[in-house]
Design a protein around this motif. Sequence first.
Motif, short mmCIF file in Angstrom:
data_model
loop_
_atom_site.label_atom_id
_atom_site.label_comp_id
_atom_site.label_asym_id
_atom_site.label_seq_id
_atom_site.Cartn_x
_atom_site.Cartn_y
_atom_site.Cartn_z
N UNK A 1 48.52 7.03 52.64
CA UNK A 1 49.90 7.15 53.11
C UNK A 1 50.52 8.48 52.67
N UNK A 2 49.69 9.43 52.29
CA UNK A 2 50.16 10.70 51.75
C UNK A 2 49.85 11.85 52.70
N UNK A 3 50.63 12.91 52.54
CA UNK A 3 50.41 14.15 53.26
C UNK A 3 50.49 15.28 52.24
N UNK A 4 49.61 16.25 52.40
CA UNK A 4 49.61 17.42 51.53
C UNK A 4 49.39 18.65 52.40
N UNK A 5 49.54 19.81 51.79
CA UNK A 5 49.28 21.07 52.47
C UNK A 5 48.26 21.85 51.66
N UNK A 6 47.29 22.40 52.34
CA UNK A 6 46.36 23.33 51.74
C UNK A 6 46.69 24.69 52.32
N UNK A 7 46.98 25.66 51.46
CA UNK A 7 47.26 27.02 51.87
C UNK A 7 46.22 27.93 51.23
N UNK A 8 45.62 28.79 52.03
CA UNK A 8 44.51 29.61 51.56
C UNK A 8 44.66 31.05 52.00
N UNK A 9 44.23 31.94 51.14
CA UNK A 9 44.24 33.37 51.46
C UNK A 9 42.97 33.80 52.16
N UNK A 10 41.92 32.97 52.10
CA UNK A 10 40.64 33.38 52.70
C UNK A 10 39.86 32.24 53.35
N UNK A 11 39.78 31.10 52.68
CA UNK A 11 38.88 30.03 53.10
C UNK A 11 39.59 29.02 53.99
N UNK A 12 38.89 28.63 55.06
CA UNK A 12 39.40 27.61 55.99
C UNK A 12 38.89 26.25 55.53
N UNK A 13 39.76 25.24 55.41
CA UNK A 13 39.35 23.97 54.81
C UNK A 13 38.34 23.15 55.61
N UNK A 14 38.19 23.43 56.89
CA UNK A 14 37.15 22.70 57.63
C UNK A 14 35.97 23.59 57.98
N UNK A 15 36.20 24.85 58.24
CA UNK A 15 35.11 25.76 58.58
C UNK A 15 34.31 26.18 57.35
N UNK A 16 34.96 26.26 56.19
CA UNK A 16 34.31 26.78 54.99
C UNK A 16 34.02 25.72 53.94
N UNK A 17 34.05 24.45 54.32
CA UNK A 17 33.75 23.39 53.34
C UNK A 17 32.35 23.62 52.75
N UNK A 18 32.25 23.48 51.44
CA UNK A 18 30.99 23.69 50.74
C UNK A 18 30.25 22.35 50.69
N UNK A 19 29.34 22.18 51.65
CA UNK A 19 28.65 20.89 51.78
C UNK A 19 27.79 20.57 50.56
N UNK A 20 27.22 21.60 49.92
CA UNK A 20 26.41 21.36 48.74
C UNK A 20 27.25 20.78 47.60
N UNK A 21 28.54 20.93 47.67
CA UNK A 21 29.43 20.36 46.67
C UNK A 21 29.99 19.03 47.16
#
Length: 180
Positions: free
Chosen positions: A125-145
Amino acid sequence: MKENQAFNEMMVHTPLCTHKEAQNVSIVGTINEGIKKEASKHTGNIEFIDLATFNAKNEKDVDVVIFTDVNIDELLLANIQRVLKDDGIITFATESYHKDEEKLKADLKLVGEQFWIAMPFRFGHDTAILASKKYHPTADIILQRSDLLVDLEYYSTEIHSASFVFPAAQHKALTGIAKR
């Protein structure tokens, strides 16, 4: 501070699985044992501090800042810019589109002025914001992590990606405000 596991997992793992190599992480605000437990699943220097301690920082050496229950304003944003590295990420809770559309839009506009990416994400039931200077939260997700995290109740790689998807009308209403 919300004492639910979805909040703990998403607020920690979403930014830390997006940043390529977060070495210095500041988690600012009210900290519960669940937040500490989730943060311990990541490497690097993770500090749990209050807002006054964060505002007193002077060096530009923080990779990720997670605000658990802190409202972002222009003064805090200036302090964030002072300590956040050039490829840094911040994450903070905001209001949901349905509860307070104007608050969500105002938060997106505020951080969107300083960050290349400013995207809302929803979980439970929550909403948050991710703000980034370089990394895109869906394109740059680190799958190994993200794929190797253990003992989770809510977060997964698929939930990470899906949390950034909004219904068509909300997506349209946030287009031009959210920086995707």
